[in-house]
Design an enzyme around this catalytic site. Structure first.
Site, mmCIF file in Angstrom:
data_model
loop_
_atom_site.group_PDB
_atom_site.id
_atom_site.type_symbol
_atom_site.label_atom_id
_atom_site.label_comp_id
_atom_site.label_asym_id
_atom_site.label_seq_id
_atom_site.Cartn_x
_atom_site.Cartn_y
_atom_site.Cartn_z
ATOM 1 N N GLY A 209 0.749 -1.369 -0.032
ATOM 2 C CA GLY A 209 -0.131 -0.137 -0.062
ATOM 3 C C GLY A 209 0.765 1.251 -0.003
ATOM 4 O O GLY A 209 1.890 1.073 -0.777
ATOM 5 N N ILE A 210 0.240 2.218 0.824
ATOM 6 C CA ILE A 210 1.049 3.666 0.935
ATOM 7 C C ILE A 210 2.433 3.336 1.176
ATOM 8 O O ILE A 210 3.337 4.058 0.877
ATOM 9 C CB ILE A 210 0.325 4.650 1.695
ATOM 10 C CG1 ILE A 210 -1.070 5.079 0.998
ATOM 11 C CG2 ILE A 210 1.093 5.747 2.007
ATOM 12 C CD1 ILE A 210 -1.990 5.872 1.837
ATOM 13 N N TYR A 341 -10.324 6.034 14.817
ATOM 14 C CA TYR A 341 -9.506 6.125 13.683
ATOM 15 C C TYR A 341 -9.182 7.809 13.910
ATOM 16 O O TYR A 341 -8.144 8.428 13.503
ATOM 17 C CB TYR A 341 -9.846 5.836 12.614
ATOM 18 C CG TYR A 341 -8.953 5.843 11.383
ATOM 19 C CD1 TYR A 341 -7.860 5.130 11.245
ATOM 20 C CD2 TYR A 341 -9.046 7.043 10.483
ATOM 21 C CE1 TYR A 341 -6.962 5.084 10.263
ATOM 22 C CE2 TYR A 341 -8.476 7.020 9.298
ATOM 23 C CZ TYR A 341 -7.220 6.301 9.294
ATOM 24 O OH TYR A 341 -6.113 6.328 8.284
#
Length: 436
Positions: A209-210, A341
């Site tokens: 991913g990132i 989050y």
């Protein structure tokens, strides 16, 4: 995941239909590639108020053509508004940009340069603050993949890395941002194409991913990268590290001794620390058990605080080092079903603002954050279609970002030349309407 709507609007029938229905018409963004490392076209340098004489040579080093002919369909416009001090001189902002905005090339850049707000002159402070509302508004109306950002300068020479970034394809998904460039120490790299040569970087959550995109981009820019991820992802981490010519470190970043183990693995010290590891455990607060709350806060915030403290206190971070943590627009604007989050990512913003001045003074290290918006990853591909489309379109560029967009911002922040950029939270969201 492919954005089929974006592809459709690039066709003649798509352009016709979306125009008739008044639907978003996103433009294909020009991003960095080895074949196209720079924007192609001229740079138009304008001024409102008294101009800064030190800026012209800095802009000349960006690689964009300046001078005669640059005003014809420029790919970039830089407005020096550092001298704007009152309402009357704000009129010069309109006079300078009004005739040229329409001519800026698709995927072009508009950068407004402002000055720090003067607490002793409320007229100057008001005029300079007005530039923020101006640039954010222009970013929402300019269209065609073009971006608009404001840079507040304390030192024009210290802004070279920032201007090179904003006036390049690397900043394709950064718009509507206000970036402060202070008077901190900075080091001009020997090679702007490989500004991280000789530096060691650690990226957490980097197996995919990132995080993987960040590791790849830092390697491209010359860094030796340590790919850190949980033991369950060790095979992917080692495969990536081998491909990049770096090394892998498998450990649970939430472990009490994570900082000590990282320090032991890096006896020669660390130049760059990128906190990317993160998890989601979404549920509305009324249905969220304590475990979902605590696990997200521990990974996304607690581990970042503990690890950063340990590496600074043990002297692992070298003088001139760079720390970049990953926040989120969910921590800035909030998001239903993500109180855990959002709390953790907002905590990252607080960490940056609280630690940055002290880290610079005591350790010679800068601390910044990136705050991604909707980025095309496996996680966002699992979002229900209607919500996913809303996330993609609810920004000034009317499309999602890609992991490389976050990686490019990170690579700019960790350069030696970015030493005057400290305590900043840069959104990588295409100027999302959420929290804008």
């Amino acid at each position: 995941m492919a954005d089929r709507y974006l592809s459709f609007t690039g066709t003649a029938p798509g352009r016709f239909l979306t125009r008739r229905l008044g639907l978003p018409q996103p433009a294909q963004l020009v991003r960095w590639s080895a074949e196209r490392p720079r924007l192609e076209g001229g740079l138009l340098h304008l001024a409102a108020g008294k101009p800064d004489p030190n800026l012209a040579p800095v802009l000349a080093r960006t690689g964009l053509r300046t001078g005669t002919g640059a005003e014809d369909s420029p790919v970039a416009v830089v407005l020096d508004a550092t001298g704007v001090r009152d309402v009357e001189s704000l009129g010069e902002v309109h006079a300078a940009l009004h005739p040229v905005v329409r001519s800026v090339a698709a995927s072009g850049r508009v950068v407004v340069l402002g000055a720090p707000l003067d607490p002793a002159d409320h007229h100057q402070a008001a005029a300079q603050q007005a530039l923020e509302g101006f640039t954010r508004s222009l970013g929402k109306e300019i269209g065609r993949g073009r971006t608009v950002n404001l840079v507040r300068l304390a030192d024009g020479e210290a802004a070279e890395s920032t201007l090179r970034f904003l006036l390049s394809p690397r900043s394709a998904y950064v718009s509507g941002q206000v970036i402060e460039v202070g008077a901190g120490a900075f080091a001009v790299p020997d090679d702007w194409e490989r500004p991280l040569a000789g530096r060691t970087a650690l990226v957490t959550g980097a197996a995919r991913g990132i995080g993987a995109a960040v590791a790849e981009t830092l390697t491209r820019d010359g860094a030796r990268v340590v790919v850190l991820d949980v033991p369950a992802a060790e095979a992917d981490a080692r495969a990536l590290a081998e491909r990049l010519g770096g090394s892998a470190l498998a450990l649970d970043i939430t472990a009490a001794d994570a900082g000590a183990r990282i320090a032991d693995a890096l006896p020669e010290g660390l130049d760059i620390l990128v906190h990317n590891a993160g998890i989601t455990r979404d549920r509305r607060l009324v249905n969220m058990p304590a475990e979902r709350w605590s696990s997200v806060l521990d990974v996304n915030l607690g581990s970042v605080l503990r690890t950063t403290d340990a590496l600074l206190e043990r002297g692992v971070m070298k003088t001139g080092g760079r720390i970049v943590a990953t926040a989120s627009i969910a921590g800035i604007a909030g998001n239903a079903g993500q109180t855990n989050y959002g709390a953790g990512k907002a905590g990252i913003v607080g960490l940056v603002r609280g630690l940055a001045p002290r880290a610079a003074g005591e350790y010679g290290v800068t601390v910044n954050a990136v705050a991604p918006g909707f980025v095309e990853t496996k996680m966002t591909a699992a979002i229900p279609l209607v919500i996913r489309e809303a996330g993609r379109r609810m920004n000034s560029l009317a499309q999602g970002g890609v992991p490389g967009d976050v990686a490019e911002v990170t690579a700019w922040l960790v350069q030696g030349g970015s030493g005057a950029v400290n305590g900043q939270v840069v959104r990588v969201c295409g100027q999302s309407l959420l929290g804008a």
